[in-house]
Design a protein around this motif. Structure first.
Motif, short mmCIF file in Angstrom:
data_model
loop_
_atom_site.label_atom_id
_atom_site.label_comp_id
_atom_site.label_asym_id
_atom_site.label_seq_id
_atom_site.Cartn_x
_atom_site.Cartn_y
_atom_site.Cartn_z
N ARG A 182 3.66 4.00 10.24
CA ARG A 182 3.06 4.39 11.52
C ARG A 182 1.53 4.29 11.44
O ARG A 182 0.88 3.84 12.38
N THR A 183 0.98 4.75 10.33
CA THR A 183 -0.48 4.70 10.14
C THR A 183 -0.98 3.27 10.18
O THR A 183 -1.96 2.96 10.87
N LEU A 184 -0.31 2.39 9.47
CA LEU A 184 -0.72 0.98 9.45
C LEU A 184 -0.59 0.35 10.83
O LEU A 184 -1.47 -0.42 11.26
N ILE A 185 0.48 0.67 11.54
CA ILE A 185 0.65 0.13 12.89
C ILE A 185 -0.47 0.63 13.80
O ILE A 185 -1.07 -0.16 14.54
N ALA A 231 9.85 -10.53 4.76
CA ALA A 231 9.51 -11.60 5.70
C ALA A 231 8.74 -11.06 6.91
O ALA A 231 8.30 -11.84 7.76
N THR A 232 8.59 -9.76 7.00
CA THR A 232 7.92 -9.12 8.14
C THR A 232 6.53 -8.67 7.73
O THR A 232 6.36 -8.01 6.71
N THR A 233 5.55 -9.02 8.55
CA THR A 233 4.18 -8.57 8.30
C THR A 233 3.82 -7.49 9.31
O THR A 233 4.50 -7.33 10.33
N LEU A 234 2.74 -6.82 9.04
CA LEU A 234 2.23 -5.83 9.99
C LEU A 234 1.95 -6.49 11.34
O LEU A 234 2.24 -5.93 12.39
N ALA A 235 1.44 -7.70 11.31
CA ALA A 235 1.15 -8.43 12.56
C ALA A 235 2.42 -8.61 13.39
O ALA A 235 2.36 -8.55 14.62
N ASP A 236 3.55 -8.81 12.74
CA ASP A 236 4.83 -8.96 13.46
C ASP A 236 5.22 -7.69 14.21
O ASP A 236 5.98 -7.75 15.18
N LEU A 237 4.72 -6.55 13.78
CA LEU A 237 5.09 -5.26 14.38
C LEU A 237 4.14 -4.83 15.49
O LEU A 237 4.39 -3.84 16.16
N LEU A 238 3.07 -5.57 15.67
CA LEU A 238 2.08 -5.20 16.66
C LEU A 238 2.34 -5.91 17.98
O LEU A 238 2.49 -7.13 18.00
N MET A 292 -3.43 1.64 12.99
CA MET A 292 -4.68 1.00 12.60
C MET A 292 -4.71 -0.46 13.02
O MET A 292 -5.76 -0.98 13.39
N GLY A 293 -3.56 -1.12 12.97
CA GLY A 293 -3.48 -2.51 13.42
C GLY A 293 -3.74 -2.63 14.91
O GLY A 293 -4.37 -3.59 15.38
N LEU A 294 -3.27 -1.65 15.67
CA LEU A 294 -3.50 -1.65 17.12
C LEU A 294 -4.97 -1.39 17.46
O LEU A 294 -5.43 -1.76 18.54
N HIS A 295 -5.67 -0.73 16.55
CA HIS A 295 -7.08 -0.38 16.77
C HIS A 295 -7.96 -1.04 15.71
O HIS A 295 -8.90 -0.42 15.20
N ALA A 296 -7.67 -2.28 15.40
CA ALA A 296 -8.36 -2.98 14.32
C ALA A 296 -9.84 -3.23 14.61
O ALA A 296 -10.59 -3.53 13.70
N PRO A 316 -3.22 -6.21 21.10
CA PRO A 316 -4.28 -5.20 21.17
C PRO A 316 -4.15 -4.34 22.42
O PRO A 316 -3.71 -4.81 23.47
N LEU A 317 -4.52 -3.09 22.29
CA LEU A 317 -4.49 -2.17 23.42
C LEU A 317 -5.68 -2.44 24.33
O LEU A 317 -6.77 -2.73 23.86
N ALA A 318 -5.45 -2.34 25.60
CA ALA A 318 -6.55 -2.44 26.54
C ALA A 318 -7.38 -1.17 26.45
O ALA A 318 -6.89 -0.12 26.05
N SER A 319 -8.62 -1.25 26.81
CA SER A 319 -9.51 -0.09 26.75
C SER A 319 -8.90 1.06 27.56
O SER A 319 -8.49 0.88 28.70
N GLY A 320 -8.82 2.22 26.94
CA GLY A 320 -8.28 3.40 27.61
C GLY A 320 -6.79 3.59 27.43
O GLY A 320 -6.25 4.63 27.77
N ASP A 321 -6.08 2.58 26.90
CA ASP A 321 -4.64 2.74 26.66
C ASP A 321 -4.44 3.66 25.47
O ASP A 321 -5.28 3.80 24.60
N THR A 322 -3.25 4.26 25.41
CA THR A 322 -2.91 5.10 24.27
C THR A 322 -1.59 4.64 23.69
O THR A 322 -0.80 3.98 24.34
N VAL A 323 -1.39 4.97 22.42
CA VAL A 323 -0.15 4.64 21.73
C VAL A 323 0.93 5.60 22.18
O VAL A 323 0.70 6.79 22.32
#
Length: 146
Positions: free
Chosen positions: A12-15, A126-133, A17-21, A136-143
């Motif tokens: 979850r942490t990596l995801i 075979a799955t990378t973190l990029a595959d799970l993202l 952080m990936g969303l807010h890279a 990118p979130l639009a400004s103001g969006d939340t997870v």
């Protein structure tokens, strides 16, 4: 197989952080987004940092950021490094510790479970973190909370 909370929180942490890279995030922010214990998350973040998966800095201008591009982080590697015990049944430990099971000469369960674990890990490898993202979130969006 059931992953431990430690591995769940690590993923979850990596995801997150990936969303807010594009910026550093805080432990508090991640804990709040997923409604999880900040105290437990600190331990997870410490381990991810020691494993070289994230860069954690304290103080002003500090925070957390991925140490690698999301496409370079393999989920199978994360699971192997955060799970302390990948055995699926307790008889596997008895076999490796020199004690025996009365069924060990005829048991085919260990072999079947080993194949199942291999298949599970092959998919995660075979799955990378990029595959799970999702992107990118639009400004103001939340997870979304898990």
């Amino acid at each position: 197989m059931r992953l431990t909370l430690h591995t769940d929180y690590a993923l979850r942490t990596l995801i997150y952080m990936g969303l807010h890279a594009n910026r550093r995030v805080s432990t508090h922010e991640i804990a709040d987004a997923y409604d999880i214990s900040e105290n437990h998350l600190v331990k997870v973040i410490h381990r991810l940092s020691r494993l070289g998966l994230i860069d954690a800095r304290r103080g002003r201008g500090g925070g957390l950021v991925l140490a690698h591009a999301p496409e370079d982080i393999r989920i199978g590697d994360v699971v192997r490094k955060t799970e302390d015990d990948m055995r699926l049944v307790s008889c596997e430990s008895a076999h490796t510790e020199g004690t025996s099971c009365i069924l060990s000469d005829m048991c085919k369960l260990r072999g079947a479970l080993a194949q199942a674990l291999d298949a599970f890990m092959k998919i995660l490898d075979a799955t990378t973190l990029a595959d799970l993202l999702p992107g990118p979130l639009a400004s103001g969006d939340t997870v979304q909370r898990a």
